[in-house]
Design an enzyme around this catalytic site. Sequence first.
Site, PDB file in Angstrom:
ATOM      1  N   HIS A 207       0.970  -1.363   0.072  1.00  0.00           N
ATOM      2  CA  HIS A 207      -0.156  -0.232  -0.397  1.00  0.00           C
ATOM      3  C   HIS A 207       1.394   0.926  -0.032  1.00  0.00           C
ATOM      4  O   HIS A 207       1.508   0.875   0.547  1.00  0.00           O
ATOM      5  CB  HIS A 207      -1.166   0.035   0.692  1.00  0.00           C
ATOM      6  CG  HIS A 207      -0.222  -0.082   2.782  1.00  0.00           C
ATOM      7  ND1 HIS A 207      -0.919   1.557   3.184  1.00  0.00           N
ATOM      8  CD2 HIS A 207      -0.127  -0.333   3.524  1.00  0.00           C
ATOM      9  CE1 HIS A 207       0.380   1.666   4.400  1.00  0.00           C
ATOM     10  NE2 HIS A 207       0.299   0.095   4.764  1.00  0.00           N
ATOM     11  N   ASP A 227       6.363   1.785   7.317  1.00  0.00           N
ATOM     12  CA  ASP A 227       4.470   1.975   6.738  1.00  0.00           C
ATOM     13  C   ASP A 227       3.410   2.349   5.567  1.00  0.00           C
ATOM     14  O   ASP A 227       3.345   3.674   6.344  1.00  0.00           O
ATOM     15  CB  ASP A 227       3.509   1.699   8.246  1.00  0.00           C
ATOM     16  CG  ASP A 227       1.831   0.498   8.035  1.00  0.00           C
ATOM     17  OD1 ASP A 227       1.621   0.413   6.902  1.00  0.00           O
ATOM     18  OD2 ASP A 227       1.368   1.026   8.846  1.00  0.00           O
ATOM     19  N   GLU A 261      -5.330   1.584   1.809  1.00  0.00           N
ATOM     20  CA  GLU A 261      -5.042   0.153   2.562  1.00  0.00           C
ATOM     21  C   GLU A 261      -5.625   0.414   4.194  1.00  0.00           C
ATOM     22  O   GLU A 261      -5.832   0.107   5.090  1.00  0.00           O
ATOM     23  CB  GLU A 261      -3.914  -0.201   2.697  1.00  0.00           C
ATOM     24  CG  GLU A 261      -3.683  -1.994   3.334  1.00  0.00           C
ATOM     25  CD  GLU A 261      -3.596  -1.667   4.916  1.00  0.00           C
ATOM     26  OE1 GLU A 261      -3.484  -2.441   5.398  1.00  0.00           O
ATOM     27  OE2 GLU A 261      -2.618  -0.724   5.100  1.00  0.00           O
ATOM     28  N   GLU A 262      -5.009   2.129   4.543  1.00  0.00           N
ATOM     29  CA  GLU A 262      -4.615   2.398   6.657  1.00  0.00           C
ATOM     30  C   GLU A 262      -6.310   3.324   7.239  1.00  0.00           C
ATOM     31  O   GLU A 262      -6.606   2.560   7.975  1.00  0.00           O
ATOM     32  CB  GLU A 262      -4.267   3.317   6.300  1.00  0.00           C
ATOM     33  CG  GLU A 262      -2.230   3.419   6.255  1.00  0.00           C
ATOM     34  CD  GLU A 262      -2.058   2.370   7.242  1.00  0.00           C
ATOM     35  OE1 GLU A 262      -2.839   1.569   7.976  1.00  0.00           O
ATOM     36  OE2 GLU A 262      -0.543   2.328   6.862  1.00  0.00           O
ATOM     37  N   ASP A 289       3.873  -4.613   3.019  1.00  0.00           N
ATOM     38  CA  ASP A 289       3.502  -4.180   3.857  1.00  0.00           C
ATOM     39  C   ASP A 289       4.133  -4.118   5.232  1.00  0.00           C
ATOM     40  O   ASP A 289       4.587  -4.741   5.663  1.00  0.00           O
ATOM     41  CB  ASP A 289       2.408  -4.702   4.347  1.00  0.00           C
ATOM     42  CG  ASP A 289       1.116  -2.949   4.903  1.00  0.00           C
ATOM     43  OD1 ASP A 289       2.445  -2.462   5.951  1.00  0.00           O
ATOM     44  OD2 ASP A 289       0.381  -3.496   5.099  1.00  0.00           O
ATOM     45  N   HIS A 367       2.192   4.440  11.993  1.00  0.00           N
ATOM     46  CA  HIS A 367       0.856   5.925  12.151  1.00  0.00           C
ATOM     47  C   HIS A 367       0.735   7.137  13.042  1.00  0.00           C
ATOM     48  O   HIS A 367      -0.227   7.518  13.353  1.00  0.00           O
ATOM     49  CB  HIS A 367      -0.113   4.887  12.870  1.00  0.00           C
ATOM     50  CG  HIS A 367      -1.073   3.751  12.081  1.00  0.00           C
ATOM     51  ND1 HIS A 367      -1.558   2.602  12.355  1.00  0.00           N
ATOM     52  CD2 HIS A 367      -0.025   3.142  10.730  1.00  0.00           C
ATOM     53  CE1 HIS A 367      -1.765   1.519  11.689  1.00  0.00           C
ATOM     54  NE2 HIS A 367      -1.104   1.729  10.504  1.00  0.00           N
TER      55      HIS A 367
HETATM   56  N1  BES Z   1       0.700  -2.724   7.869  1.00  0.00           N
HETATM   57  C1  BES Z   1      -0.013  -2.742   8.815  1.00  0.00           C
HETATM   58  C2  BES Z   1      -0.354  -3.632   9.139  1.00  0.00           C
HETATM   59  C3  BES Z   1       0.218  -4.643   9.943  1.00  0.00           C
HETATM   60  C4  BES Z   1       0.667  -3.828  11.130  1.00  0.00           C
HETATM   61  C5  BES Z   1       1.140  -6.034   9.739  1.00  0.00           C
HETATM   62  C6  BES Z   1       1.921  -4.558  12.634  1.00  0.00           C
HETATM   63  C7  BES Z   1       1.541  -6.602  10.864  1.00  0.00           C
HETATM   64  C8  BES Z   1       2.212  -5.255  12.127  1.00  0.00           C
HETATM   65  C9  BES Z   1      -1.041  -1.937   8.146  1.00  0.00           C
HETATM   66  O1  BES Z   1      -0.613  -0.422   6.791  1.00  0.00           O
HETATM   67  C10 BES Z   1      -2.198  -1.019   9.002  1.00  0.00           C
HETATM   68  O2  BES Z   1      -2.122  -0.737   9.547  1.00  0.00           O
HETATM   69  N2  BES Z   1      -3.379  -2.464   8.167  1.00  0.00           N
HETATM   70  C11 BES Z   1      -4.964  -1.510   8.902  1.00  0.00           C
HETATM   71  C12 BES Z   1      -5.993  -2.178   8.572  1.00  0.00           C
HETATM   72  C13 BES Z   1      -7.519  -2.155   9.123  1.00  0.00           C
HETATM   73  C14 BES Z   1      -7.501  -0.938   7.817  1.00  0.00           C
HETATM   74  C15 BES Z   1      -7.815  -3.343   8.078  1.00  0.00           C
HETATM   75  C16 BES Z   1      -4.415  -2.236  11.031  1.00  0.00           C
HETATM   76  O3  BES Z   1      -3.789  -2.895  11.107  1.00  0.00           O
HETATM   77  O4  BES Z   1      -5.203  -1.268  11.732  1.00  0.00           O
HETATM   78 ZN    ZN Z   2      -0.524   0.598   8.607  1.00  0.00          ZN
END
Ligand code: BES
Ligand code: ZN
Length: 400
Positions: A207, A227, A261-262, A289, A367
């Site tokens: 993403h 990220d 994606e976020e 990611d 984040h």
């Molecule tokens: N990169 C993260 C996902 C992640 C974080 C994977 C830590 C493994 C460890 C991704 O960008 C993310 O933040 N995804 C969201 C998904 C949600 C909005 C469905 C999340 O995890 O909050």
């Molecule tokens: Zn994220």
Amino acid sequence: MKIKTLASLLILTILFSINSANSEDKKVFISIDTDSLNFTEKKFGPRVQEVESRDGISVVKIDEDALPWLSILMHKDFKRCGGFMRHDSLDEANAILNSTGEKLFAKNNLFANYKIDQDALVTPMINNAQASNILNTIGQLSAFQNRYYKGEFGKKSATWIKDTWSSLVKGRSDATVDFFAHAKWDQPSVILTIKGLSDETIVLGGHQDSINGYMGGSSARAPGSDDNASGISTITEVIRVITDSSYRPLKTLKFMAYAAEEVGLLGSKEIAASFKKQNVNVIGVMQLDMTNFKGDESLDIVLMRDYTNDEQNKFVGAIIDHYVPGIKWGYDECGYGCSDHASWHTQGYPASMPFEATMSTMNHKIHTANDTLSVSNNNASHAIKFAKMAIAYLVELDHR
Ligand code: BES
Ligand code: ZN
């Protein structure tokens, strides 16, 4: 310390406001792990209703406005980042319960009895991959105020990715770079296609968007270096190496920078659904990611088991052993559809998600305005391992 107190105050304020139902609120469907259902019901009261639970996954109807709070609470109290997947319709949510991914794939055992034997092609390409290029691209992507899916910066950064990828493949008559536009927000996804001799398609994606999870919005600072500038920059280096070697793929290769994606895997969900609808024969998907923070002392690459394909994961593990020697890999689980691989998995396509760390050793600055290069890795020595793995994955799968 001060920030923690502020954050707790904020959470308390939220708790007072999130429990008040408003019948005017728009309802949406999400899927969550059943083990977090009680928690969600307790926090949101009448604003959330369970629809159905099966095999550890629950489909839930919830006020749309509650989603950002759910994301923050999951993070804080449930040690999950997000922890839910948003669906536009009940049908789409129910599809998760029927989870066609593994079942569909079982019929088509592409990864059984694989041979890994493309050394003559792969080794020179791997040797050409440069950490300094990845580092440079991460720096450029992080320099945008943010890459939020709404607002000017997220659009500008998407254009930057499209231009950068276009200049890498200029002169190739078999390559095109396109925006995949999304109706509900401004940031487009970016897709680079290298057309092969067959329509079988391999996808390498990540993403492009970033978010400041606490302030949100289209103006807050969100460098998203790890990220996921790291994943996009790793993919960018893979594109450079493939083009530099004049590699002509047999199958069709697609490189994707997903939008939004976020905020619920929105961009990849639309793309995977549209590919499924058009019956595109995607034989493998790899998601990058977060590639540049080495959280675990003893593991370099961690394959996420959930929302991914077991057989392809084993294949990826064997690729690492063969082509990136000295690199230690293992398994972990996100515990929810944590990134775009879940969008593909849900549509029945085999996906893998090689990750930079275990969940317990992950980069906790993501984040925030502090997701910077100096926090992750200032020489991209971690991300380069992922570039090598991805090059080998593409070329070996191309020869299946
Ligand atoms: N990169 C993260 C996902 C992640 C974080 C994977 C830590 C493994 C460890 C991704 O960008 C993310 O933040 N995804 C969201 C998904 C949600 C909005 C469905 C999340 O995890 O909050
Ligand atoms: Zn994220």
